[in-house]
Motif scaffolding. Structure first.
Motif, mmCIF file in Angstrom:
data_model
loop_
_atom_site.group_PDB
_atom_site.id
_atom_site.type_symbol
_atom_site.label_atom_id
_atom_site.label_comp_id
_atom_site.label_asym_id
_atom_site.label_seq_id
_atom_site.Cartn_x
_atom_site.Cartn_y
_atom_site.Cartn_z
ATOM 1 N N THR A 43 0.885 -1.015 -0.014
ATOM 2 C CA THR A 43 0.135 -0.062 0.059
ATOM 3 C C THR A 43 0.799 1.056 -0.013
ATOM 4 O O THR A 43 2.079 1.106 0.336
ATOM 5 N N SER A 44 0.544 2.316 -0.253
ATOM 6 C CA SER A 44 1.247 3.720 -0.729
ATOM 7 C C SER A 44 2.177 4.083 0.567
ATOM 8 O O SER A 44 3.342 3.885 0.430
ATOM 9 N N GLY A 45 1.594 4.001 1.854
ATOM 10 C CA GLY A 45 2.445 4.390 3.016
ATOM 11 C C GLY A 45 3.320 3.333 3.442
ATOM 12 O O GLY A 45 4.457 3.809 3.586
ATOM 13 N N CYS A 46 2.882 2.232 3.310
ATOM 14 C CA CYS A 46 3.776 0.936 3.719
ATOM 15 C C CYS A 46 4.833 0.719 2.845
ATOM 16 O O CYS A 46 6.010 0.403 3.102
ATOM 17 N N THR A 47 4.556 1.115 1.296
ATOM 18 C CA THR A 47 5.689 1.085 0.406
ATOM 19 C C THR A 47 6.629 2.198 0.468
ATOM 20 O O THR A 47 7.924 1.864 0.654
ATOM 21 N N ALA A 48 6.231 3.409 0.741
ATOM 22 C CA ALA A 48 6.808 4.240 1.097
ATOM 23 C C ALA A 48 8.213 4.289 2.428
ATOM 24 O O ALA A 48 9.282 4.407 2.167
#
Length: 149
Positions: A43-48
């Motif tokens: 997911t976006s935050g977890c990937t960042a």
């Protein structure tokens, strides 16, 4: 379960990673561990957050910090996530929620007025003696390594 506090012994854990290798807190005695909890693979935050830790992994290792990610996703999900983003650190599988509950990060969340249980994005820096050195509850996903260093 309440969040463990700085100075307290870190709750013991035992879980397999994305390759099926078992990890226990006691395996890291004498080394610092950044145990980071995240809601969901890819997911976006977890990937960042994961990519920031990946990009700064040599600096973290240089500071004597071993990174371990934890979510309630499956081994297969962790494998795909780690492979897609070339993550060099273990992602622990906590499908039975034992670790998220032991660390007090399985909490009620709210999105669009709907309440549900989920994993909070918190990180615990555990010292060489297995005690909590730092608890980060306001994680900056794009600069997380700097928060640890």
């Amino acid at each position: 379960m309440a969040l463990p506090q700085v100075g307290e012994p870190a709750p013991a854990f035992e879980a397999p990673d994305q390759h099926g290798t078992l990890h226990r807190l006691q395996d890291y005695a004498g080394r610092k561990v950044a145990l980071y909890f995240y809601p969901k693979d890819d997911t976006s935050g977890c990937t960042a957050q994961a990519c920031n830790l990946r990009d700064n992994y040599p600096s973290l290792l240089g500071a004597g910090i071993q990174v371990l990610g934890v979510s309630i996703d499956s081994e297969k999900s962790h494998q795909k996530f780690a492979t897609k983003y070339e993550l060099p650190f273990p992602l622990l599988v906590d499908e039975d929620k034992k670790i998220v509950e032991a660390y007090g990060v399985w909490q009620e969340k709210s999105m669009y007025g709907r309440k549900y249980m989920g994993t909070m994005r918190y990180t615990f820096l555990i010292d060489e003696q297995g005690r909590l050195e730092k608890v980060i509850t306001k994680v900056d996903t794009k600069n997380h390594a700097a928060q640890l260093l």
